[in-house]
Design an enzyme around this catalytic site. Structure first.
Site, PDB file in Angstrom:
ATOM      1  N   LYS A  40       0.861  -1.177   0.000  1.00  0.00           N
ATOM      2  CA  LYS A  40       0.000   0.000   0.000  1.00  0.00           C
ATOM      3  C   LYS A  40       0.906   1.239   0.000  1.00  0.00           C
ATOM      4  CE  LYS A  40      -3.688  -2.588   0.836  1.00  0.00           C
ATOM      5  NZ  LYS A  40      -4.664  -2.888  -0.184  1.00  0.00           N
ATOM      6  N   ASP A  94      -1.449  -4.990  -5.623  1.00  0.00           N
ATOM      7  CA  ASP A  94      -2.888  -4.908  -5.416  1.00  0.00           C
ATOM      8  C   ASP A  94      -3.594  -5.343  -6.692  1.00  0.00           C
ATOM      9  OD1 ASP A  94      -5.623  -3.527  -4.765  1.00  0.00           O
ATOM     10  OD2 ASP A  94      -4.430  -3.611  -2.946  1.00  0.00           O
ATOM     11  N   GLU A  95      -4.861  -5.751  -6.555  1.00  0.00           N
ATOM     12  CA  GLU A  95      -5.556  -6.280  -7.731  1.00  0.00           C
ATOM     13  C   GLU A  95      -5.708  -5.245  -8.842  1.00  0.00           C
ATOM     14  OE1 GLU A  95      -8.701  -4.988  -4.754  1.00  0.00           O
ATOM     15  OE2 GLU A  95      -6.750  -5.986  -4.736  1.00  0.00           O
ATOM     16  N   HIS A 147      -6.608 -13.439  -7.528  1.00  0.00           N
ATOM     17  CA  HIS A 147      -7.415 -12.502  -6.757  1.00  0.00           C
ATOM     18  C   HIS A 147      -8.845 -12.540  -7.273  1.00  0.00           C
ATOM     19  CE1 HIS A 147      -8.997  -8.817  -5.059  1.00  0.00           C
ATOM     20  NE2 HIS A 147      -8.022  -8.871  -4.196  1.00  0.00           N
ATOM     21  N   HIS A 173      -7.954 -15.837  -2.890  1.00  0.00           N
ATOM     22  CA  HIS A 173      -8.503 -15.120  -1.740  1.00  0.00           C
ATOM     23  C   HIS A 173      -9.817 -15.763  -1.324  1.00  0.00           C
ATOM     24  CE1 HIS A 173      -5.803 -11.537  -1.825  1.00  0.00           C
ATOM     25  NE2 HIS A 173      -5.455 -12.208  -2.892  1.00  0.00           N
TER      26      HIS A 173
END
EC number: 4.1.1.39
Length: 418
Positions: free
Chosen positions: A150, A178-179, A269, A302
């Site tokens: 992040k 991140d996706e 994901h 996930h």
């Protein structure tokens, strides 16, 4: 057709049906079976040119749902020949393609699918699976640790690589794109891949452990996606990632085949899943999407966290976690499993617990998910007041402590965070 005996090769579906007022359950159930197989809105003379008995979907059982007078479960059996081999895309186009817009229904939800070995055997499945992954990474007897970098959007490639390095150096096994990190103006994919590879190699050299970063290969076209996967392989990294619902099953299956042929692990994901599975009465349950992914191919997926949610959710979540990991899963309605599922020898998928979890959840997570899982802490690592590396250290220490305590026979659920 209640007298129908299901065959071992049939694909069975459990639908939660909410018919319009005045439509009897039998009629609604039959309509679902017909519309998702051979039926059309009228009788056509070409029906006489084929054997409908051999090819039609049949609603073979209807059961009321206690406490819901307007809803019931309709069980439908589809003959195997209705589906193209090795195509999740075709399976979904047939079973959930049209019927969800049906006028006679107020709502429709696909709760579960029984995939017969005769069909699952036409799929490659996960590129490597749980055991091969552990052998590749040389990590045994504990869950794996990950962390999403992040802020997900806005870092330059160089700073992104730096964050990756700090987390891996601190003791995590994986970091993750991140996706929605694909290839944006502030960080093009090739720059990111190069800096992340550098971070991986540096961290590996310093820790003596194998490290990975899920390089997101998702792209606007299949060709571009493969280009990214090939570049990742050329860099020698161990794992790449894909958003399987937004990218699509066709792209995902191609990527999974490439990953097996080239020794790349594939992290999946589930972006967009809530659009499909959030509503209780309409859409598809995530366990169906999870089964589809195991056939299409992925080594991690996930799967929610359980922690901080309701207790009932826990059994349901563990139900589809087992559908991902195990070879044979018994029918168990309390866990939301409507059919006994036999995967035969198809490799398993590691469930990834991710989203809003942090170091205090560690005892619960190790107790719930067991060893075969990936625990992913995004803000739970990078949000550490001292920085990324200490955050990573804290997570690794907590994990090792929990595993050691469990192996010494202590009850994590009872002792909790002490």
């Amino acid at each position: 057709t209640p007298e129908y005996q299901t065959k071992d090769t049939d694909i069975l579906a459990a639908f939660r049906v909410t018919p319009q007022p005045g439509v009897p359950p039998e009629e609604a159930g039959a309509a679902v079976a017909a519309e998702s197989s051979t039926g059309t809105w009228t009788t056509v003379w070409t029906d006489g040119l084929t054997s409908l008995d051999r090819y039609k979907g049949r609603c073979y059982d209807i059961e009321p749902l206690p406490g819901e007078e307007s809803q019931f479960i309709a069980y439908v059996a589809y003959p195997l020949d209705l589906f193209e081999e090795g195509s999740v895309t075709n399976l979904f186009t047939s079973i959930v393609g049209n019927v969800f817009g049906f006028k006679a229904l107020r709502a429709l939800r696909l709760e579960d699918l029984r995939i017969p070995p005769a069909y699952s055997k036409t799929f490659q499945g996960p590129p490597h699976g749980i055991q091969v992954e552990r052998d590749k990474l040389n990590k045994y007897g504990r869950p794996l640790l990950g962390c999403t970098i992040k802020p997900k959007l806005g870092l330059s490639a160089k700073n992104y690589g730096r964050a990756v390095y700090e987390c891996l150096r601190g003791g995590l096994d994986f970091t993750k794109d991140d996706e929605n990190v694909n290839s944006q103006p502030f960080m093009r994919w090739r720059d990111r891949f190069v800096f992340c590879a550098e971070a991986i190699y540096k961290a590996q050299a310093e820790t003596g452990e194998i490290k990975g970063h899920y390089l997101n290969a998702t792209a606007g076209t299949c060709e571009e996606m493969m280009k990214r996967a090939i570049f990742a392989r050329e860099l020698g990294v161990p794992i790449i990632m894909h958003d399987y619902l937004t990218g699509g099953f066709t792209a995902n299956t191609s990527l999974a085949h490439y990953c097996r042929d080239n020794g790349l692990l594939l992290h999946i994901h589930r972006a967009m899943h809530a659009v499909i599975d959030r509503q209780k009465i309409h859409g598809m349950h995530f366990r169906v999407l999870a089964k589809a992914l195991r056939m299409s191919g992925g080594d991690h997926i996930h799967a929610g966290t359980v922690v901080g949610k309701l207790e009932g959710e826990r059994d349901i979540t563990l139900g589809f976690v087992d559908l991902l990991r195990d070879d044979f899963i018994e029918k168990d309605r309390s866990r939301g499993i409507y059919f006994t599922q036999d995967w035969v020898s198809m490799p398993g998928v590691l469930p990834v617990a991710s989203g809003g979890i942090h170091v205090w959840h560690m005892p619960a997570l190790t107790e719930i998910f067991g060893d075969d899982s990936v625990l992913q802490f995004g803000g739970g690592t990078l949000g550490h007041p001292w920085g990324n590396a200490p955050g990573a250290v804290a997570n690794r220490v907590a994990l090792e402590a929990c595993v050691q305590a469990r192996n010494e026979g202590r009850d994590l659920a009872r002792e909790g965070n002490e």
